[in-house]
Design an enzyme around this catalytic site. Structure first.
Site, PDB file in Angstrom:
ATOM      1  N   PHE A 137       1.087   5.294   0.634  1.00 57.06           N
ATOM      2  CA  PHE A 137       0.311   6.562   1.799  1.00 57.06           C
ATOM      3  C   PHE A 137       1.038   6.959   1.579  1.00 57.06           C
ATOM      4  O   PHE A 137       2.225   8.144   1.132  1.00 57.06           O
ATOM      5  CB  PHE A 137       0.569   5.527   3.263  1.00 57.06           C
ATOM      6  CG  PHE A 137      -0.138   4.821   3.869  1.00 57.06           C
ATOM      7  CD1 PHE A 137      -0.763   4.395   4.387  1.00 57.06           C
ATOM      8  CD2 PHE A 137       0.604   3.574   3.589  1.00 57.06           C
ATOM      9  CE1 PHE A 137      -1.614   3.982   5.138  1.00 57.06           C
ATOM     10  CE2 PHE A 137      -0.063   2.268   4.335  1.00 57.06           C
ATOM     11  CZ  PHE A 137      -1.673   2.646   4.507  1.00 57.06           C
ATOM     12  N   THR A 191       1.037  -0.792  -0.031  1.00 60.96           N
ATOM     13  CA  THR A 191      -0.323  -0.182   0.163  1.00 60.96           C
ATOM     14  C   THR A 191       0.633   0.911  -0.167  1.00 60.96           C
ATOM     15  O   THR A 191       1.780   1.195   1.090  1.00 60.96           O
ATOM     16  CB  THR A 191      -0.916   0.186   1.266  1.00 60.96           C
ATOM     17  OG1 THR A 191      -1.551  -1.475   1.461  1.00 60.96           O
ATOM     18  CG2 THR A 191      -1.727   1.581   1.300  1.00 60.96           C
TER      19      THR A 191
END
Length: 281
Positions: free
Chosen positions: A178, A176
């Protein structure tokens, strides 16, 4: 020796969420502020309750995080860093429970298909929860028989659960991305490889987007992301979000952005920040 804290970073979710893990990794000396929603994260920074925001924007398996992505252009905040977090899914339950006793797990909806192979092979059914770390907290209180949770290992540490299986995700490269956001921009060149993020609206002329993108191709600027947004629910008005490699002071980036200006009605920078080394493998 106690580590001196240097401010507050806000994230969406409960303690033990993957966003919490991202905060620990990227800003280990900051206190964390869990928030119920992405809007609350942004407002915490705007109001001064927090110094920084940690927002997930895309995942290598399931794509962009639409709920946070749509807030970026109007957030009033500035991107000052990016952070890539490898999503490692752990199955946890109350202490003393064995893996073969687990018949049901709860997790955020996006985690269940990412560990479908493991769950299927162990005869475990998956049930969606609003938040994986919140599900861990609930299980720690309820001790529901036969139940487990899929979450980050830090959720087990925080909520007193026991990890029964680690790294159960089907995709070993699940990551992921960010964005770390602040009230004030930091456009300084803080690394050799920099990223620039901006939003723009094209003029209402034929092939406007094609022409707007031409300057990046001819000047050798790598555009790593281009997303479209509907503006005010209008099907004829579109705003674009873009990530490019480079700094606005680079000659080729400056020329590309200048050319972009000829074909847009609006363009604003969301941030200039160092590229996370994991971006390049």
């Amino acid at each position: 020796m106690t580590t001196q804290r240097t401010g507050v970073i806000a994230f969406q979710g409960d303690l033990g969420a993957y966003s919490h893990e991202a905060c620990r990794n990227a800003r280990p000396r900051m206190d964390v502020l869990p928030c119920p929603t992405f809007e609350d994260v942004i407002e915490a920074v705007r109001s001064g309750k927090a110094d920084l925001a940690m927002l997930p924007v895309e995942n290598s398996t399931y794509g962009r995080v639409a709920d946070s992505h749509r807030l970026l252009p109007q957030s009033g905040l500035h991107i000052i860093d990016e952070a890539f977090v490898r999503v490692r899914i752990a199955l946890m339950s109350v202490p003393g429970r064995k893996l073969e006793e687990i018949r049901l797990v709860r997790a955020h909806l996006v985690l269940l298909p990412q560990s479908a192979g493991f769950l299927r092979s162990h005869g475990i059914s998956g049930h969606a929860a609003a938040d994986s770390a919140g599900a861990a907290a609930d299980l720690a209180r309820s001790h529901a028989p036969g139940e487990g949770v899929l979450a980050s290992e830090i959720a087990a540490d925080i909520h007193g659960l026991e990890v029964l299986a680690r790294d159960i995700e089907d995709n070993a490269h699940n990551t992921t991305r960010f964005l770390i956001m602040s009230r004030e921009p930091d456009p300084s060149r803080r690394a050799e490889r920099m990223m620039t993020t901006f939003v723009f609206r094209v003029r209402n002329i034929p092939a406007a987007l094609y022409k707007a993108m031409g300057g990046f191709a001819t000047n050798g600027v790598n555009m790593t992301k281009l997303e479209s947004y509907m503006v005010d629910g209008n099907f004829t008005a579109t705003q674009f979000y873009a990530d490019i490699e480079g700094h606005p002071d680079d000659a080729n980036v400056r020329l590309a952005l200048d050319e972009l200006g000829y074909f847009t009605t609006h363009m604003s920078l969301l941030g200039v920040y160092p590229a996370d080394p994991r971006r390049f493998g």
